[in-house]
Motif scaffolding. Structure first.
Motif, PDB file in Angstrom:
ATOM      1  N   SER A  67       9.830 -15.981   0.206  1.00 17.61           N
ATOM      2  CA  SER A  67       9.809 -14.539  -0.038  1.00 17.61           C
ATOM      3  C   SER A  67       9.116 -13.819   1.111  1.00 17.61           C
ATOM      4  O   SER A  67       8.289 -14.405   1.809  1.00 17.61           O
ATOM      5  CB  SER A  67       9.085 -14.234  -1.342  1.00 17.61           C
ATOM      6  N   PHE A  68       9.457 -12.562   1.324  1.00 17.05           N
ATOM      7  CA  PHE A  68       8.767 -11.723   2.308  1.00 17.05           C
ATOM      8  C   PHE A  68       8.767 -10.302   1.775  1.00 17.05           C
ATOM      9  O   PHE A  68       9.446 -10.021   0.771  1.00 17.05           O
ATOM     10  CB  PHE A  68       9.436 -11.808   3.689  1.00 17.05           C
ATOM     11  N   LEU A  69       8.020  -9.420   2.401  1.00 18.47           N
ATOM     12  CA  LEU A  69       8.021  -8.026   1.967  1.00 18.47           C
ATOM     13  C   LEU A  69       8.996  -7.225   2.831  1.00 18.47           C
ATOM     14  O   LEU A  69       8.808  -7.134   4.054  1.00 18.47           O
ATOM     15  CB  LEU A  69       6.625  -7.416   2.088  1.00 18.47           C
ATOM     16  N   PRO A  70      10.054  -6.656   2.220  1.00 15.72           N
ATOM     17  CA  PRO A  70      10.982  -5.840   3.006  1.00 15.72           C
ATOM     18  C   PRO A  70      10.291  -4.552   3.448  1.00 15.72           C
ATOM     19  O   PRO A  70       9.594  -3.919   2.656  1.00 15.72           O
ATOM     20  CB  PRO A  70      12.120  -5.534   2.032  1.00 15.72           C
ATOM     21  N   GLY A  71      10.474  -4.181   4.711  1.00 14.52           N
ATOM     22  CA  GLY A  71       9.782  -3.024   5.269  1.00 14.52           C
ATOM     23  C   GLY A  71      10.051  -1.712   4.543  1.00 14.52           C
ATOM     24  O   GLY A  71       9.194  -0.821   4.518  1.00 14.52           O
ATOM     25  N   ASP A  72      11.232  -1.602   3.920  1.00 18.01           N
ATOM     26  CA  ASP A  72      11.600  -0.383   3.185  1.00 18.01           C
ATOM     27  C   ASP A  72      10.521   0.136   2.261  1.00 18.01           C
ATOM     28  O   ASP A  72      10.329   1.345   2.141  1.00 18.01           O
ATOM     29  CB  ASP A  72      12.808  -0.674   2.272  1.00 18.01           C
ATOM     30  N   VAL A  73       9.852  -0.780   1.576  1.00 14.91           N
ATOM     31  CA  VAL A  73       8.915  -0.353   0.536  1.00 14.91           C
ATOM     32  C   VAL A  73       7.649   0.256   1.143  1.00 14.91           C
ATOM     33  O   VAL A  73       6.813   0.778   0.415  1.00 14.91           O
ATOM     34  CB  VAL A  73       8.546  -1.504  -0.417  1.00 14.91           C
ATOM     35  N   CYS A  74       7.525   0.192   2.463  1.00 10.65           N
ATOM     36  CA  CYS A  74       6.358   0.778   3.130  1.00 10.65           C
ATOM     37  C   CYS A  74       6.625   2.203   3.598  1.00 10.65           C
ATOM     38  O   CYS A  74       5.828   2.781   4.343  1.00 10.65           O
ATOM     39  CB  CYS A  74       5.918  -0.104   4.287  1.00 10.65           C
ATOM     40  N   TYR A  75       7.744   2.752   3.182  1.00 10.66           N
ATOM     41  CA  TYR A  75       8.098   4.141   3.472  1.00 10.66           C
ATOM     42  C   TYR A  75       8.497   4.785   2.146  1.00 10.66           C
ATOM     43  O   TYR A  75       8.787   4.089   1.177  1.00 10.66           O
ATOM     44  CB  TYR A  75       9.299   4.204   4.412  1.00 10.66           C
ATOM     45  N   ALA A  76       8.545   6.104   2.128  1.00 16.55           N
ATOM     46  CA  ALA A  76       8.957   6.749   0.879  1.00 16.55           C
ATOM     47  C   ALA A  76      10.428   7.109   0.888  1.00 16.55           C
ATOM     48  O   ALA A  76      11.030   7.303  -0.151  1.00 16.55           O
ATOM     49  CB  ALA A  76       8.128   7.999   0.632  1.00 16.55           C
ATOM     50  N   GLY A  77      11.014   7.200   2.057  1.00 18.16           N
ATOM     51  CA  GLY A  77      12.384   7.678   2.141  1.00 18.16           C
ATOM     52  C   GLY A  77      13.384   6.620   1.776  1.00 18.16           C
ATOM     53  O   GLY A  77      13.016   5.526   1.395  1.00 18.16           O
ATOM     54  N   HIS A  78      14.666   6.923   1.882  1.00 15.44           N
ATOM     55  CA  HIS A  78      15.601   5.837   1.723  1.00 15.44           C
ATOM     56  C   HIS A  78      16.376   5.545   3.007  1.00 15.44           C
ATOM     57  O   HIS A  78      17.485   5.099   2.974  1.00 15.44           O
ATOM     58  CB  HIS A  78      16.490   5.952   0.481  1.00 15.44           C
ATOM     59  N   THR A  79      15.735   5.835   4.141  1.00 17.57           N
ATOM     60  CA  THR A  79      16.279   5.310   5.396  1.00 17.57           C
ATOM     61  C   THR A  79      15.897   3.832   5.438  1.00 17.57           C
ATOM     62  O   THR A  79      14.730   3.493   5.284  1.00 17.57           O
ATOM     63  CB  THR A  79      15.582   5.944   6.632  1.00 17.57           C
ATOM     64  N   PRO A  80      16.861   2.951   5.660  1.00 15.42           N
ATOM     65  CA  PRO A  80      16.510   1.532   5.669  1.00 15.42           C
ATOM     66  C   PRO A  80      15.614   1.197   6.855  1.00 15.42           C
ATOM     67  O   PRO A  80      15.751   1.759   7.933  1.00 15.42           O
ATOM     68  CB  PRO A  80      17.854   0.820   5.783  1.00 15.42           C
ATOM     69  N   SER A  81      14.649   0.303   6.623  1.00 17.31           N
ATOM     70  CA  SER A  81      13.762  -0.130   7.701  1.00 17.31           C
ATOM     71  C   SER A  81      14.271  -1.462   8.235  1.00 17.31           C
ATOM     72  O   SER A  81      14.900  -2.233   7.528  1.00 17.31           O
ATOM     73  CB  SER A  81      12.349  -0.287   7.140  1.00 17.31           C
ATOM     74  N   ARG A  82      13.944  -1.735   9.517  1.00 11.71           N
ATOM     75  CA  ARG A  82      14.367  -2.991  10.120  1.00 11.71           C
ATOM     76  C   ARG A  82      13.235  -4.007  10.099  1.00 11.71           C
ATOM     77  O   ARG A  82      13.294  -5.010  10.792  1.00 11.71           O
ATOM     78  CB  ARG A  82      14.725  -2.743  11.591  1.00 11.71           C
ATOM     79  N   HIS A  83      12.181  -3.693   9.379  1.00 12.04           N
ATOM     80  CA  HIS A  83      10.997  -4.545   9.444  1.00 12.04           C
ATOM     81  C   HIS A  83      10.842  -5.449   8.222  1.00 12.04           C
ATOM     82  O   HIS A  83      11.339  -5.151   7.155  1.00 12.04           O
ATOM     83  CB  HIS A  83       9.751  -3.673   9.570  1.00 12.04           C
ATOM     84  N   ILE A  84      10.128  -6.508   8.427  1.00 11.36           N
ATOM     85  CA  ILE A  84       9.670  -7.314   7.304  1.00 11.36           C
ATOM     86  C   ILE A  84       8.218  -7.714   7.565  1.00 11.36           C
ATOM     87  O   ILE A  84       7.794  -7.816   8.718  1.00 11.36           O
ATOM     88  CB  ILE A  84      10.532  -8.577   7.075  1.00 11.36           C
ATOM     89  N   ARG A  85       7.461  -7.897   6.477  1.00  6.47           N
ATOM     90  CA  ARG A  85       6.077  -8.340   6.629  1.00  6.47           C
ATOM     91  C   ARG A  85       5.948  -9.784   6.141  1.00  6.47           C
ATOM     92  O   ARG A  85       6.425 -10.115   5.045  1.00  6.47           O
ATOM     93  CB  ARG A  85       5.140  -7.452   5.806  1.00  6.47           C
ATOM     94  N   LEU A  86       5.331 -10.611   6.971  1.00  6.47           N
ATOM     95  CA  LEU A  86       5.095 -12.015   6.616  1.00  6.47           C
ATOM     96  C   LEU A  86       3.595 -12.259   6.607  1.00  6.47           C
ATOM     97  O   LEU A  86       2.919 -12.016   7.609  1.00  6.47           O
ATOM     98  CB  LEU A  86       5.722 -12.941   7.661  1.00  6.47           C
ATOM     99  N   CYS A  87       3.085 -12.755   5.499  1.00  2.00           N
ATOM    100  CA  CYS A  87       1.656 -13.068   5.416  1.00  2.00           C
ATOM    101  C   CYS A  87       1.462 -14.543   5.752  1.00  2.00           C
ATOM    102  O   CYS A  87       2.120 -15.414   5.174  1.00  2.00           O
ATOM    103  CB  CYS A  87       1.170 -12.756   4.006  1.00  2.00           C
ATOM    104  N   TYR A  88       0.555 -14.825   6.677  1.00  2.00           N
ATOM    105  CA  TYR A  88       0.361 -16.218   7.107  1.00  2.00           C
ATOM    106  C   TYR A  88      -0.823 -16.900   6.429  1.00  2.00           C
ATOM    107  O   TYR A  88      -1.176 -18.022   6.766  1.00  2.00           O
ATOM    108  CB  TYR A  88       0.204 -16.310   8.631  1.00  2.00           C
ATOM    109  N   SER A  89      -1.456 -16.216   5.484  1.00  3.92           N
ATOM    110  CA  SER A  89      -2.693 -16.754   4.916  1.00  3.92           C
ATOM    111  C   SER A  89      -2.599 -17.154   3.441  1.00  3.92           C
ATOM    112  O   SER A  89      -3.566 -17.615   2.865  1.00  3.92           O
ATOM    113  CB  SER A  89      -3.812 -15.725   5.066  1.00  3.92           C
ATOM    114  N   GLN A  90      -1.445 -16.984   2.848  1.00  3.93           N
ATOM    115  CA  GLN A  90      -1.339 -17.155   1.393  1.00  3.93           C
ATOM    116  C   GLN A  90      -1.037 -18.602   0.997  1.00  3.93           C
ATOM    117  O   GLN A  90      -1.152 -18.962  -0.161  1.00  3.93           O
ATOM    118  CB  GLN A  90      -0.290 -16.147   0.888  1.00  3.93           C
ATOM    119  N   MET A  91      -0.632 -19.424   1.985  1.00  2.00           N
ATOM    120  CA  MET A  91      -0.316 -20.830   1.686  1.00  2.00           C
ATOM    121  C   MET A  91      -1.259 -21.741   2.467  1.00  2.00           C
ATOM    122  O   MET A  91      -2.021 -21.285   3.302  1.00  2.00           O
ATOM    123  CB  MET A  91       1.118 -21.129   2.107  1.00  2.00           C
TER     124      MET A  91
END
Lengths: 477, 477
Positions: free
Chosen positions: B432-456
């Motif tokens: 799983s990863f966090l889709p960048g979209d949810v870090c904005y309020a609009g509905h322009t799609p984002s090209r980003h993803i967030r990966l956490c390296y500390s959870q495993m």
């Protein structure tokens, strides 16, 4: 400050709404003694009302002695002795907020007093703290990783399964997926309000009602309408007539050993109330902290047990009866209503701690019923002792009803007493009580006070009550 | 449903506001696949806009594939496979709520996945759970009555004193009476929003920003304006120009190792930002979960350390770094701003549990600094391992910045990728990863993803990341 005005209100004029909100802010300590109110002109502009309207509101507050106005200087909050001026930074005074009322905050103080009759709570010596504490110590030692995870937003599935069985034994048949765990019932009420109540929505409550609920609905800008009660609870015929005029968005009730009045709603009224809720397609919040604490026979079944189509959001506090510091309550709802509440819970605190949920689980599953049976005997004895003292020492004109369960007595004093002054005098003797005013939203003074008989040891309760009645006798004569 | 429309908005037309809110509700799972939208006529009436406005909003949603409209039948939410229909009770569909968005809820699921890169959290093996657990076990055994009392609304005075010393060592000089304990920073943000932000108030945030904050401000009906960032953090010159047009009610920033971008605001920008806040007499929320987790040199001092007149509400999470399940964060404010927040805290949950506050206290007082020093070495190594894998296996066109601290990487993918589809495919492989979209309020799609390296664990992180990059390579080619 921001004031939600309801321009279509049939019950309150605009000046009444403005003076009412300002009075609440002053009583809540949100507008502090000595603070300058906005000028008539600037408040009129910001609220989009005429200057005459604001002037009327200020005149009303001045008449009631809450503010002092002087030509040229403006209006100021009166009674500087009631509340100490906070240091503050001058710009903050003008920084708008959406907090019209916070009476719970003002009446819940850390009980430094010797005889805390104000808090509806159970003395720590009566609570099963050692058992729950032992479970917690064992859990946190064996599985420290329980502290590592964010809890499930809806609440631990195992605890929800335990709650399901608990509610089933009380006539409420639901799946564990219909339940949510909250940080006390206070959070449950708050989640319902933030999710479903907005400016101008009509919320019906019993008169009187629970201060913490009134604060929350006020904070959402709701129009609150208080429905009178008799010995069978909320007068549902009056409610029906009121709803014709202003359809309810939500009705809030505590039908069993109601806080603060102690009254229990009859079965016929419960059924009728559910019919009203169904016909208006609205929500009923049923707040039920005390139904296991009956003194004679069990109360009528919860309204939720009659609900077939998800109109009732039922709330059961466990923290009150087991350990206030555990902050565990259960909310039963269903369908989309519940899923929206879970979404709101995620935004408010990312879910409650898992460890505490697991720590109360075994007690609720296995020992709660026996504990409640014993507790109600103890509370009944407390209530009877308090009643005996009242019968012996209460000054003439003071009346009360014997509650059938719960933690407190609701006393009515003779007309035109200054309860604020009595509260101050009692405080000087180390005695606190809950002034009835805070159980209403208006600024009509109430003649009631609430006394909790379960928050102290039996001896302290008797001594404190005797002292208070002595004070009351002197005060009234 | 209720939609807060900002009729004076310069940045968004009414159809955009309506389609934007509906899109958020659909993405949040609040409007479920297959659900029927209100008719054009009825929504126009309830929002007091023309039918043309609603038709434009629906047409936009249909174009984006989120809804399907058919002549005569009406419009329905599309993509029934994304979310399972809840059982529901038919009346509930039409019961109005005030919950425009809940992305945190949808993207936080209990990590059933094998490789949970989506959550910005620290692996339980790295947290001092046994030490805090041992304190808690000892406390609850010796003083079970700690569970008996409602906590102080402001938080335990002893813990506040510990926090005071902790903040002083980081340049923030305050009294313990200027601090409040909250159930995680999420509750802190929520309390600020419910107290000071209302419909139409302008809130500035970084683009991108923290999902949980966006949810909360959206829930208050705020107009959120996202300010672009560069390598020095929020572009304060752009902010200045925007503020000229729409004065801020509040600015929300995470200046240090910002979530999700990892960027740190320069000292010059911090000073300039505080000047802006002062000149507009508004609040700055400084969210600071990660400043102790730097990899090379300490970050610039908190903005709060420069604040002389109570404009900054500073929030420091301890639950993230010590034990997420403890739900302990510290909010530093001052004057009337703080007292209003405490009043709001009382209405939302009657105060946090005392026991957990006392259980984290000794660790924060005595062991935190050494622990943080060790933790940052471990996290730096994690980050470098992740960077090495990315350098080796990331497909061309994928870029990222090396963060100077914190828990996650912010990846930019080549243009016009369907990140929703990638998210699904990854999910099928237990990633799983966090889709960048949810870090904005609009509905322009984002090209980003967030990966956490500390959870495993280190091994899992490397395996999971290698698998993900393999998948990404196949997906992009």
């Amino acid at each position: 400050m921001h004031i939600d005005l309801i321009r279509s209100s049939s019950s309150k004029s605009l000046p009444q709404q403005i003076s009412g909100t300002l009075a609440q802010r002053i009583r809540s300590g949100l507008l502090q003694p000595g603070a300058r109110l906005p000028s008539v002109r600037s408040l009129a502009v910001s609220l989009k009302v005429s200057q005459v309207t604001v002037s009327k509101a200020y005149a009303e507050l001045e008449r009631s002695g809450m503010i002092i106005c002087s030509q040229g200087k403006g209006c100021f909050v009166a009674n500087p002795e009631l509340f100490k001026q906070s240091e503050g930074h001058s710009w903050q005074e003008h920084y708008n907020d959406y907090l019209p009322r916070a009476q719970l905050w003002r009446n819940f103080k850390d009980s430094e007093v010797k005889y805390p009759f104000h808090l509806a709570a159970i003395h720590s010596g009566l609570l099963p703290l050692e058992q729950i504490g032992a479970t917690m110590a064992a859990l946190v030692t064996a599985q420290p990783e329980l502290m590592a995870t964010y809890g499930n937003f809806q609440g631990d599935p195992d605890l929800r399964e335990t709650m399901r069985a608990h509610l089933l034994a009380r006539g409420i048949k639901l799946a564990s997926s219909d339940l949510m765990i909250t940080s006390g019932t206070q959070q449950g009420i708050d989640l319902v309000a933030r999710t479903f109540v907005g400016p101008g929505d009509t919320v019906y409550l019993e008169a009187p009602s629970y201060t913490g609920a009134i604060d929350v609905f006020a904070g959402r800008g709701a129009e609150m309408i208080f429905v009178p009660m008799d010995e069978e609870g909320m007068k549902v015929d009056v409610l029906t007539r009121l709803c014709d005029e202003r359809p309810p968005k939500l009705i809030y009730t505590a039908p069993t050993f109601q806080n603060p009045s102690g009254v229990t709603m009859s079965m016929a009224r419960r059924q009728r109330l559910l019919e009203i809720v169904r016909s208006y397609r609205c929500l009923l919040v049923e707040d039920d902290p005390f139904s296991d604490l009956y003194f004679h026979s069990p109360p009528p079944p919860p309204i939720k047990s009659l609900d077939t189509d998800g109109h009732v959001v039922y709330m059961k506090s466990f923290s009150k009866v087991l350990a206030p510091g555990s902050r565990v309550a259960c909310v039963a709802a269903g369908g989309d209503i519940l899923s929206r509440l879970i979404a709101a819970k995620s935004a408010s605190d990312l879910g409650g701690p898992l460890l505490t949920q697991r720590a109360v689980l075994p007690f609720i599953a296995k020992k709660y019923d026996a504990y409640a049976a014993e507790l109600r005997m103890i509370l009944r004895r407390r209530m009877e002792l308090a009643d005996k003292l009242l019968k012996r020492y209460a000054p003439p004109g003071v009346t009360w009803n014997l509650p059938e369960g719960g933690l407190s007595l609701w006393l009515e004093l003779p007309p035109s007493q200054d309860i604020g002054r009595l509260h101050e005098l009692a405080g000087q003797q180390g005695i606190s009580f809950l002034p009835g005013d805070v159980c209403y939203a208006g600024h009509t003074p109430s003649r009631h006070i609430r006394l909790c008989y379960s928050q102290m040891s039996e001896e302290d309760m008797q001594q404190g009550l005797a002292s208070f009645l002595d004070l009351l006798d002197k005060y009234l004569s």
